[in-house]
Write an enzyme that holds these catalytic residues in place. Structure first.
Site, mmCIF file in Angstrom:
data_model
loop_
_atom_site.group_PDB
_atom_site.id
_atom_site.type_symbol
_atom_site.label_atom_id
_atom_site.label_comp_id
_atom_site.label_asym_id
_atom_site.label_seq_id
_atom_site.Cartn_x
_atom_site.Cartn_y
_atom_site.Cartn_z
ATOM 1 N N ASP A 12 37.169 68.838 70.798
ATOM 2 C CA ASP A 12 36.966 68.184 72.092
ATOM 3 C C ASP A 12 37.274 66.703 71.908
ATOM 4 O O ASP A 12 37.328 66.202 70.772
ATOM 5 C CB ASP A 12 35.506 68.372 72.564
ATOM 6 C CG ASP A 12 35.243 67.693 73.911
ATOM 7 O OD1 ASP A 12 36.159 67.679 74.759
ATOM 8 O OD2 ASP A 12 34.129 67.162 74.120
ATOM 9 N N SER A 13 37.440 66.015 73.021
ATOM 10 C CA SER A 13 37.642 64.573 72.973
ATOM 11 C C SER A 13 36.404 63.875 72.418
ATOM 12 O O SER A 13 36.432 62.683 72.159
ATOM 13 C CB SER A 13 37.904 64.045 74.384
ATOM 14 O OG SER A 13 36.784 64.325 75.200
ATOM 15 N N TYR A 44 39.556 61.437 77.191
ATOM 16 C CA TYR A 44 40.927 61.920 77.369
ATOM 17 C C TYR A 44 41.321 61.901 78.853
ATOM 18 O O TYR A 44 42.486 61.826 79.190
ATOM 19 C CB TYR A 44 41.048 63.370 76.885
ATOM 20 C CG TYR A 44 41.167 63.592 75.390
ATOM 21 C CD1 TYR A 44 40.918 62.582 74.470
ATOM 22 C CD2 TYR A 44 41.531 64.847 74.905
ATOM 23 C CE1 TYR A 44 41.018 62.824 73.105
ATOM 24 C CE2 TYR A 44 41.648 65.091 73.542
ATOM 25 C CZ TYR A 44 41.379 64.085 72.641
ATOM 26 O OH TYR A 44 41.490 64.329 71.299
ATOM 27 N N GLY A 45 40.307 62.009 79.697
ATOM 28 C CA GLY A 45 40.550 62.206 81.124
ATOM 29 C C GLY A 45 41.330 61.103 81.807
ATOM 30 O O GLY A 45 41.896 61.293 82.887
ATOM 31 N N CYS A 75 37.521 71.640 75.753
ATOM 32 C CA CYS A 75 37.748 70.458 76.582
ATOM 33 C C CYS A 75 38.626 70.890 77.758
ATOM 34 O O CYS A 75 39.744 71.387 77.547
ATOM 35 C CB CYS A 75 38.455 69.407 75.733
ATOM 36 S SG CYS A 75 38.954 67.926 76.612
ATOM 37 N N ASN A 76 38.113 70.725 78.957
ATOM 38 C CA ASN A 76 38.895 71.102 80.144
ATOM 39 C C ASN A 76 40.159 70.252 80.261
ATOM 40 O O ASN A 76 41.212 70.745 80.647
ATOM 41 C CB ASN A 76 38.064 70.879 81.408
ATOM 42 C CG ASN A 76 36.911 71.851 81.542
ATOM 43 O OD1 ASN A 76 36.993 72.825 82.263
ATOM 44 N ND2 ASN A 76 35.827 71.587 80.838
ATOM 45 N N THR A 77 40.033 68.978 79.919
ATOM 46 C CA THR A 77 41.172 68.068 80.066
ATOM 47 C C THR A 77 42.298 68.458 79.106
ATOM 48 O O THR A 77 43.469 68.481 79.491
ATOM 49 C CB THR A 77 40.710 66.614 79.793
ATOM 50 O OG1 THR A 77 39.517 66.366 80.543
ATOM 51 C CG2 THR A 77 41.763 65.615 80.176
ATOM 52 N N CYS A 185 33.912 69.917 83.011
ATOM 53 C CA CYS A 185 34.061 69.091 81.809
ATOM 54 C C CYS A 185 32.947 69.516 80.860
ATOM 55 O O CYS A 185 31.795 69.685 81.296
ATOM 56 C CB CYS A 185 33.913 67.613 82.184
ATOM 57 S SG CYS A 185 33.786 66.499 80.768
ATOM 58 N N THR A 186 33.275 69.693 79.598
ATOM 59 C CA THR A 186 32.278 70.252 78.673
ATOM 60 C C THR A 186 31.160 69.272 78.319
ATOM 61 O O THR A 186 30.156 69.660 77.731
ATOM 62 C CB THR A 186 32.957 70.758 77.385
ATOM 63 O OG1 THR A 186 33.700 69.669 76.792
ATOM 64 C CG2 THR A 186 33.884 71.917 77.679
ATOM 65 N N HIS A 187 31.320 68.009 78.692
ATOM 66 C CA HIS A 187 30.215 67.061 78.513
ATOM 67 C C HIS A 187 29.122 67.295 79.574
ATOM 68 O O HIS A 187 27.956 66.969 79.354
ATOM 69 C CB HIS A 187 30.699 65.611 78.663
ATOM 70 C CG HIS A 187 31.419 65.068 77.469
ATOM 71 N ND1 HIS A 187 32.666 65.495 77.091
ATOM 72 C CD2 HIS A 187 31.077 64.102 76.570
ATOM 73 C CE1 HIS A 187 33.063 64.807 76.010
ATOM 74 N NE2 HIS A 187 32.103 63.962 75.683
HETATM 75 N N1 DGL Z 1 34.869 67.240 77.366
HETATM 76 C C1 DGL Z 1 36.088 66.817 78.000
HETATM 77 C C2 DGL Z 1 36.467 67.780 79.109
HETATM 78 O O1 DGL Z 1 35.999 68.916 79.105
HETATM 79 C C3 DGL Z 1 35.984 65.372 78.357
HETATM 80 C C4 DGL Z 1 37.295 64.754 78.684
HETATM 81 C C5 DGL Z 1 37.382 63.285 78.473
HETATM 82 O O2 DGL Z 1 37.259 62.854 77.324
HETATM 83 O O3 DGL Z 1 37.640 62.571 79.446
HETATM 84 O O4 DGL Z 1 37.249 67.503 79.963
#
Ligand code: DGL
Length: 264
Positions: A12-13, A44-45, A75-77, A185-187
């Site tokens: 993940d990011s 990452y977004g 990570c969805n992004t 988003c996984t956060h």
């Molecule tokens: N956990 C990432 C997601 O699911 C966060 C993306 C980010 O870093 O902006 O999108």
């Protein structure tokens, strides 16, 4: 060592993908895992698609160099921007995560769903494609959760700043008749207690972490690479920033866990 005993790679990011790791660990207690938290490059977004692809390739290479048998893009992004390229570039199986708008569309009674995700996810081709498959009558209220990932990464999950920012995103949804909120988003699963406080029982919160774990199990089974031992799995985390926030988030699952701070 047999391929079956090699770890599942997860990246993940940042620390958010641990919400997916927890689901995987619960469903697959005998699997070893290796988690890469690219916190130095979060979020990452806000990056371009090419930057997200480059980072995702780098993360995958790292995990493959450490013998991972399957990669979960937690990570969805990264999934919505890079999984197509990852699948073309590497032969290992990939599992991704994208906002669960289909289940939301099936259960909404007000025909209005909210989607809280990053700019990179909401602007991606894959998200657009998935959105085009749901019932046209359903209204999508898309919200970019700008700043939420930074606060979580910065250890400010419970802070006044978080309360103010989160309220500014969530409160308008209630007024707009939204009855289902997709956490894209996984956060964000770490924000569920605070979101619940804001929405009460008016809105169903939809998170796809458990579905990702089930899909991981199915793909391991399909490829005949489920871990065949019955020893409790070992879990190795790599993070390219201070490990404090990560340690806190996984504190309740800390058995058999090693965390290494390292540049990658
Ligand atoms: N956990 C990432 C997601 O699911 C966060 C993306 C980010 O870093 O902006 O999108």
């Amino acid at each position: 060592m047999k391929l079956n005993n090699y770890p599942i790679g997860i990246f993940d990011s940042g620390v958010g993908g641990t919400s997916i790791w927890k689901e995987i660990k619960t469903l697959l207690p005998f699997e070893n895992t290796m988690y890469l938290s690219d916190s130095l490059n979060a979020p990452y977004g806000e990056k371009s698609q090419q930057e997200i692809i480059d980072l995702s390739i780098k993360n995958t290479q790292f995990l493959l160099e450490h013998n991972c048998k399957l990669i979960v893009v937690a990570c969805n992004t990264a999934t919505t921007n890079a999984i197509k390229t990852l699948r073309k570039t590497f032969t290992v199986p990939f599992i991704g995560i994208e906002p669960a708008i289909k289940p939301a569309a099936l259960q909404t009674k007000t025909n209005t769903i909210g989607i809280l995700a990053t700019k990179g996810t909401l602007n991606s081709e894959l998200f657009e494609k998935t959105s085009s498959t749901i019932n046209k009558k359903i209204v999508r209220k898309e919200i970019i959760g700008k700043g939420l990932v930074e606060l979580i990464e910065g250890g400010k999950l419970y802070s006044d700043e978080m309360t103010v920012l989160l309220s500014s995103y969530i409160n308008p949804l209630i007024a707009q008749n939204v009855d289902s909120l997709v956490l894209g988003c996984t956060h964000y699963p770490y924000l569920i207690p605070q979101i619940r406080e804001l929405v009460g029982t008016k809105i169903t919160i939809i998170d796809s972490g458990a579905a990702v774990a089930r899909q991981t199990k199915a793909i391991l089974k399909l490829n005949n690479i489920l871990n065949s031992t019955t020893n409790k799995g070992r879990h190795h985390f790599y993070i390219n920033k201070d490990k404090g926030v990560l340690s806190q988030l996984i504190a309740s699952d800390s058995g058999c866990v090693t965390i290494t701070e390292k540049e990658f």
